[in-house]
Design a protein around this motif. Sequence first.
Motif, PDB file in Angstrom:
ATOM      1  N   SER A 189      31.714  -4.827 -32.857  1.00 55.25           N
ATOM      2  CA  SER A 189      32.103  -6.237 -32.748  1.00 55.25           C
ATOM      3  C   SER A 189      33.012  -6.629 -33.892  1.00 55.25           C
ATOM      4  O   SER A 189      33.993  -7.367 -33.698  1.00 55.25           O
ATOM      5  CB  SER A 189      30.879  -7.143 -32.769  1.00 55.25           C
ATOM      6  OG  SER A 189      29.915  -6.677 -31.881  1.00 55.25           O
ATOM      7  N   ILE A 190      32.675  -6.137 -35.105  1.00 54.86           N
ATOM      8  CA  ILE A 190      33.505  -6.481 -36.257  1.00 54.86           C
ATOM      9  C   ILE A 190      34.889  -5.866 -36.108  1.00 54.86           C
ATOM     10  O   ILE A 190      35.911  -6.519 -36.356  1.00 54.86           O
ATOM     11  CB  ILE A 190      32.819  -6.030 -37.565  1.00 54.86           C
ATOM     12  CG1 ILE A 190      31.557  -6.870 -37.785  1.00 54.86           C
ATOM     13  CG2 ILE A 190      33.761  -6.162 -38.754  1.00 54.86           C
ATOM     14  CD1 ILE A 190      30.749  -6.500 -38.999  1.00 54.86           C
ATOM     15  N   PRO A 229      20.739   9.938 -38.115  1.00 50.83           N
ATOM     16  CA  PRO A 229      19.668   8.935 -38.039  1.00 50.83           C
ATOM     17  C   PRO A 229      19.928   7.934 -36.923  1.00 50.83           C
ATOM     18  O   PRO A 229      21.074   7.527 -36.707  1.00 50.83           O
ATOM     19  CB  PRO A 229      19.727   8.238 -39.400  1.00 50.83           C
ATOM     20  CG  PRO A 229      20.470   9.154 -40.294  1.00 50.83           C
ATOM     21  CD  PRO A 229      21.378   9.964 -39.433  1.00 50.83           C
ATOM     22  N   PHE A 251      27.193  -3.673 -33.587  1.00 48.96           N
ATOM     23  CA  PHE A 251      27.609  -4.686 -34.560  1.00 48.96           C
ATOM     24  C   PHE A 251      28.907  -4.276 -35.232  1.00 48.96           C
ATOM     25  O   PHE A 251      29.803  -5.106 -35.446  1.00 48.96           O
ATOM     26  CB  PHE A 251      26.494  -4.889 -35.594  1.00 48.96           C
ATOM     27  CG  PHE A 251      25.173  -5.248 -34.952  1.00 48.96           C
ATOM     28  CD1 PHE A 251      25.033  -6.428 -34.251  1.00 48.96           C
ATOM     29  CD2 PHE A 251      24.097  -4.378 -35.004  1.00 48.96           C
ATOM     30  CE1 PHE A 251      23.844  -6.765 -33.633  1.00 48.96           C
ATOM     31  CE2 PHE A 251      22.893  -4.706 -34.390  1.00 48.96           C
ATOM     32  CZ  PHE A 251      22.768  -5.891 -33.706  1.00 48.96           C
ATOM     33  N   ILE A 252      29.016  -2.976 -35.554  1.00 46.55           N
ATOM     34  CA  ILE A 252      30.247  -2.498 -36.176  1.00 46.55           C
ATOM     35  C   ILE A 252      31.416  -2.642 -35.196  1.00 46.55           C
ATOM     36  O   ILE A 252      32.507  -3.089 -35.560  1.00 46.55           O
ATOM     37  CB  ILE A 252      30.077  -1.041 -36.648  1.00 46.55           C
ATOM     38  CG1 ILE A 252      29.043  -1.003 -37.777  1.00 46.55           C
ATOM     39  CG2 ILE A 252      31.399  -0.450 -37.093  1.00 46.55           C
ATOM     40  CD1 ILE A 252      28.663   0.370 -38.251  1.00 46.55           C
ATOM     41  N   LEU A 309      22.236   2.492 -33.744  1.00 50.30           N
ATOM     42  CA  LEU A 309      21.860   1.095 -33.513  1.00 50.30           C
ATOM     43  C   LEU A 309      22.838   0.131 -34.185  1.00 50.30           C
ATOM     44  O   LEU A 309      22.999  -0.999 -33.762  1.00 50.30           O
ATOM     45  CB  LEU A 309      20.442   0.839 -34.033  1.00 50.30           C
ATOM     46  CG  LEU A 309      19.342   1.568 -33.253  1.00 50.30           C
ATOM     47  CD1 LEU A 309      17.996   1.425 -33.939  1.00 50.30           C
ATOM     48  CD2 LEU A 309      19.269   1.054 -31.829  1.00 50.30           C
ATOM     49  N   MET A 310      23.500   0.609 -35.255  1.00 50.44           N
ATOM     50  CA  MET A 310      24.483  -0.232 -35.934  1.00 50.44           C
ATOM     51  C   MET A 310      25.761  -0.385 -35.114  1.00 50.44           C
ATOM     52  O   MET A 310      26.502  -1.348 -35.290  1.00 50.44           O
ATOM     53  CB  MET A 310      24.889   0.409 -37.269  1.00 50.44           C
ATOM     54  CG  MET A 310      23.961   0.186 -38.415  1.00 50.44           C
ATOM     55  SD  MET A 310      24.676   1.030 -39.845  1.00 50.44           S
ATOM     56  CE  MET A 310      23.202   1.317 -40.803  1.00 50.44           C
ATOM     57  N   PHE A 364       9.318 -10.197 -28.530  1.00 53.94           N
ATOM     58  CA  PHE A 364       9.890 -10.893 -29.683  1.00 53.94           C
ATOM     59  C   PHE A 364      11.041 -10.045 -30.229  1.00 53.94           C
ATOM     60  O   PHE A 364      10.945  -8.824 -30.306  1.00 53.94           O
ATOM     61  CB  PHE A 364       8.821 -11.114 -30.755  1.00 53.94           C
ATOM     62  CG  PHE A 364       7.796 -12.129 -30.354  1.00 53.94           C
ATOM     63  CD1 PHE A 364       8.092 -13.476 -30.415  1.00 53.94           C
ATOM     64  CD2 PHE A 364       6.557 -11.739 -29.876  1.00 53.94           C
ATOM     65  CE1 PHE A 364       7.162 -14.424 -30.023  1.00 53.94           C
ATOM     66  CE2 PHE A 364       5.620 -12.677 -29.489  1.00 53.94           C
ATOM     67  CZ  PHE A 364       5.922 -14.021 -29.553  1.00 53.94           C
ATOM     68  N   TRP A 406      25.383 -13.418 -31.215  1.00 54.08           N
ATOM     69  CA  TRP A 406      26.457 -13.353 -32.218  1.00 54.08           C
ATOM     70  C   TRP A 406      27.560 -12.415 -31.752  1.00 54.08           C
ATOM     71  O   TRP A 406      28.742 -12.667 -31.978  1.00 54.08           O
ATOM     72  CB  TRP A 406      25.923 -12.877 -33.563  1.00 54.08           C
ATOM     73  CG  TRP A 406      24.726 -13.616 -34.078  1.00 54.08           C
ATOM     74  CD1 TRP A 406      23.584 -13.068 -34.606  1.00 54.08           C
ATOM     75  CD2 TRP A 406      24.520 -15.036 -34.144  1.00 54.08           C
ATOM     76  NE1 TRP A 406      22.710 -14.048 -34.983  1.00 54.08           N
ATOM     77  CE2 TRP A 406      23.252 -15.260 -34.711  1.00 54.08           C
ATOM     78  CE3 TRP A 406      25.301 -16.133 -33.769  1.00 54.08           C
ATOM     79  CZ2 TRP A 406      22.732 -16.548 -34.922  1.00 54.08           C
ATOM     80  CZ3 TRP A 406      24.785 -17.408 -33.967  1.00 54.08           C
ATOM     81  CH2 TRP A 406      23.529 -17.601 -34.536  1.00 54.08           C
ATOM     82  N   VAL A 407      27.159 -11.312 -31.095  1.00 51.56           N
ATOM     83  CA  VAL A 407      28.163 -10.376 -30.573  1.00 51.56           C
ATOM     84  C   VAL A 407      29.065 -11.106 -29.569  1.00 51.56           C
ATOM     85  O   VAL A 407      30.279 -10.906 -29.558  1.00 51.56           O
ATOM     86  CB  VAL A 407      27.476  -9.151 -29.939  1.00 51.56           C
ATOM     87  CG1 VAL A 407      28.469  -8.324 -29.150  1.00 51.56           C
ATOM     88  CG2 VAL A 407      26.799  -8.304 -31.013  1.00 51.56           C
ATOM     89  N   ASN A 457      18.083  -9.914 -30.418  1.00 56.22           N
ATOM     90  CA  ASN A 457      18.610  -8.998 -31.425  1.00 56.22           C
ATOM     91  C   ASN A 457      20.116  -9.091 -31.667  1.00 56.22           C
ATOM     92  O   ASN A 457      20.821  -8.083 -31.639  1.00 56.22           O
ATOM     93  CB  ASN A 457      18.228  -7.560 -31.017  1.00 56.22           C
ATOM     94  CG  ASN A 457      18.421  -6.582 -32.154  1.00 56.22           C
ATOM     95  OD1 ASN A 457      18.398  -6.974 -33.319  1.00 56.22           O
ATOM     96  ND2 ASN A 457      18.636  -5.329 -31.823  1.00 56.22           N
ATOM     97  N   GLY A 458      20.612 -10.306 -31.885  1.00 56.56           N
ATOM     98  CA  GLY A 458      22.027 -10.433 -32.239  1.00 56.56           C
ATOM     99  C   GLY A 458      23.003 -10.448 -31.087  1.00 56.56           C
ATOM    100  O   GLY A 458      24.212 -10.531 -31.309  1.00 56.56           O
ATOM    101  N   GLN A 463      19.421   4.904 -36.716  1.00 58.09           N
ATOM    102  CA  GLN A 463      19.947   3.594 -37.134  1.00 58.09           C
ATOM    103  C   GLN A 463      21.467   3.543 -37.077  1.00 58.09           C
ATOM    104  O   GLN A 463      22.044   2.487 -36.794  1.00 58.09           O
ATOM    105  CB  GLN A 463      19.485   3.259 -38.560  1.00 58.09           C
ATOM    106  CG  GLN A 463      18.035   2.841 -38.666  1.00 58.09           C
ATOM    107  CD  GLN A 463      17.113   4.027 -38.883  1.00 58.09           C
ATOM    108  OE1 GLN A 463      17.567   5.170 -38.893  1.00 58.09           O
ATOM    109  NE2 GLN A 463      15.829   3.771 -39.027  1.00 58.09           N
ATOM    110  N   ILE A 464      22.105   4.693 -37.326  1.00 55.98           N
ATOM    111  CA  ILE A 464      23.569   4.734 -37.251  1.00 55.98           C
ATOM    112  C   ILE A 464      24.020   4.289 -35.866  1.00 55.98           C
ATOM    113  O   ILE A 464      24.947   3.486 -35.718  1.00 55.98           O
ATOM    114  CB  ILE A 464      24.080   6.168 -37.547  1.00 55.98           C
ATOM    115  CG1 ILE A 464      23.777   6.557 -38.987  1.00 55.98           C
ATOM    116  CG2 ILE A 464      25.562   6.292 -37.247  1.00 55.98           C
ATOM    117  CD1 ILE A 464      24.708   5.970 -40.008  1.00 55.98           C
TER     118      ILE A 464
END
Lengths: 353, 313
Positions: free
Chosen positions: B287-288, B275, B284-285, B280-281, B225, B233-234, B229-230, B277-278
């Motif tokens: 892509s933007i 961290p 997405f960053i 993992l971001m 599941f 959208w990417v 994970n996005g 998470q940086i």
Amino acid sequence: MIRFEPRSETPVVLLVMMPVISACAALALALVILAFIGAPAERAAGLLLQGAAGSVFALTETLTRATPLIFTGLAAAVAFRAKLWNIGAEGQLYAGALAAAAVGSGAITLPPYLMIPLICLAGAAAGALALLGPVLLKARLSVDEVVTTLLFNFIILLFVQMMLEGPMKDPMGMGWPQTAPIIDEGMLPKLIAQMRLHAGILIALGMVVLVHVLINRTVLGFEMRAVGGNASAARFAGIPVTATLVKTGLISGALAGLAGVSEVAGLKGYLTSDLSPGFGYSGIVVAMLAALNPLAVAPSAIFIAGVLVGADTMSRSLGISSYFADLVVSLALLSVLIGSLFTRYRLRWIRAA
Amino acid sequence: MEAFDILLQSSFWAAAIRIATPFIFGVLGALICERAGVLNLGIEGIFVAGAVSGWLAVYLGVDLWTGVLAAAAVGACLGLLHGCFTVLLGLSQHVTGIGITLFATSAAYFGYRVAFPTVTSPPRIEAFKPLNLTFLEVAPIIGPALGQQTALTWLAFACVILTSFVLYRTPLGLAIRAVGDNPASVDAQGLSVAALRMGALAVGSALMAVGGAFLTMSAFNAFFFGMINGRGWVCIALTVFASWRPGKALLGALLFGAFDAYQVRLQTLAGGVVPSQIFLMMPFILSIIALILVARKADYPRALMKPFIKGER
């Protein structure tokens, strides 16, 4: 041959009945799917109704679940009215929740009548800020806001997780990634003893009225509708399109942020990274079911909440996955889309020439 | 220096290409739909549906390629459903897309739970194996990296060439491009705008679904599941970055895969100072940033998101 003819006026009965019929159609479709996989559909329907509205407890649970959905539904309705496609309510909700937890968990202590407004303001500001980036990117650099708001959902959730495992982790939390609890002065009061229903629903209903007035009775509301109707015509008529979009974005983001505040300071008492089971996305369904009318957002959110709560009960009793609820919600969106055709057009049978 | 050495390892490039593969399928699918004038935001859900259905078909006993076909068929059906709303009825492409994503995701999750009500550890299948094309190893670094890919990655490369050929070298491609720019002119030629758009949606969505199936049938051998994970959208962002061209889509996806593979390796180098998470971001960053870079000169298909109803202006 069938032809669609635009209606000049839509009968009020049709406007009211359309979402109701769409919602019923979605439920019926979902029950057909249940029957198809061999579950007792009739009993399931009964259990769903019972779980959503069969007792005082069930009703309060439905209203509790409706609270964040009213906020995210309003957020979507406001933005979509101006054709600002904010699909990022989920992220803005988390931004609001994070700000609420940052302000509310002991950093400042004030009496409740100051503390609660402060937490709400912090959450609303954070939500608004979370949407400001994508809106400015759209206004200044014409970057499509659909994709940026969607991507920001993931970025904000990861940021929340980072804060929960780092600076905002509760030292008393037994190692769980969660924030320290909101202090008692900051918690929204419970409305009924022994039930989870909290004052967030009152704030949400207040916002319904406020947003209704904003959209229908103010200059900004008029400008928003004009920009949504035809941006270039609005610009030609001297409406500041960019400023209107930014204001719309701030309001929409703030409303979504409040959803996070009410979940943290009303229901959970602290922030975890599984605060929202997709309230931001369900808010879009709520808004569409309400035909983007703020007053209709409340009943529409209560309906969706009823489906979610009822399906929880049903799936527990029958051993059916609770993803069933999401299926009903998605079907409701698709049926209301088709339903919207019938309010805008009338069907005419035309003999082929 | 270590950070630079990574770029010389073939294992890094192998990972980059593996990560890029679902994006190649996804961006191709999205660009086919958008070239025909339809923004398909159902992509995220179609990825999920493809991942579940392809994998489930193989689990139930069909061979791997039939599984891929099953995923493609499910994707095509979802694309046609999208088309019923947006092409035939002219409804909002934004809302319909979100609706398809919510529907496909919940239906796939629900279906998975119906098939496996109680399992805690996900069941596994015998996934696509690396082809081990040793003859490619004559090329340094990139040769072995290509040699380790599975057949689905090569299918993705083939799809890039095929899409490019069809779009730019055939009358059908001309019609598809025209229908996204000026549907009235296509209609005047006596071609059916609706049929072209529905066809593009079916084919594009099938490709998206195969992208999802790659994850459960090649990159991993099970379904989790939230595994998409996005990614969908990417793909929509990368499509703009690729300015709707198949060749640039391949390049964009590979670049994206390389960045993603690189940050995973940097993460181990950084050794817990930054961290996780940086990191993992980053996708997405990125892509933007990619969107911002091209936004000013992005040449959107002119009729994108404009429904065409015959006989109306």
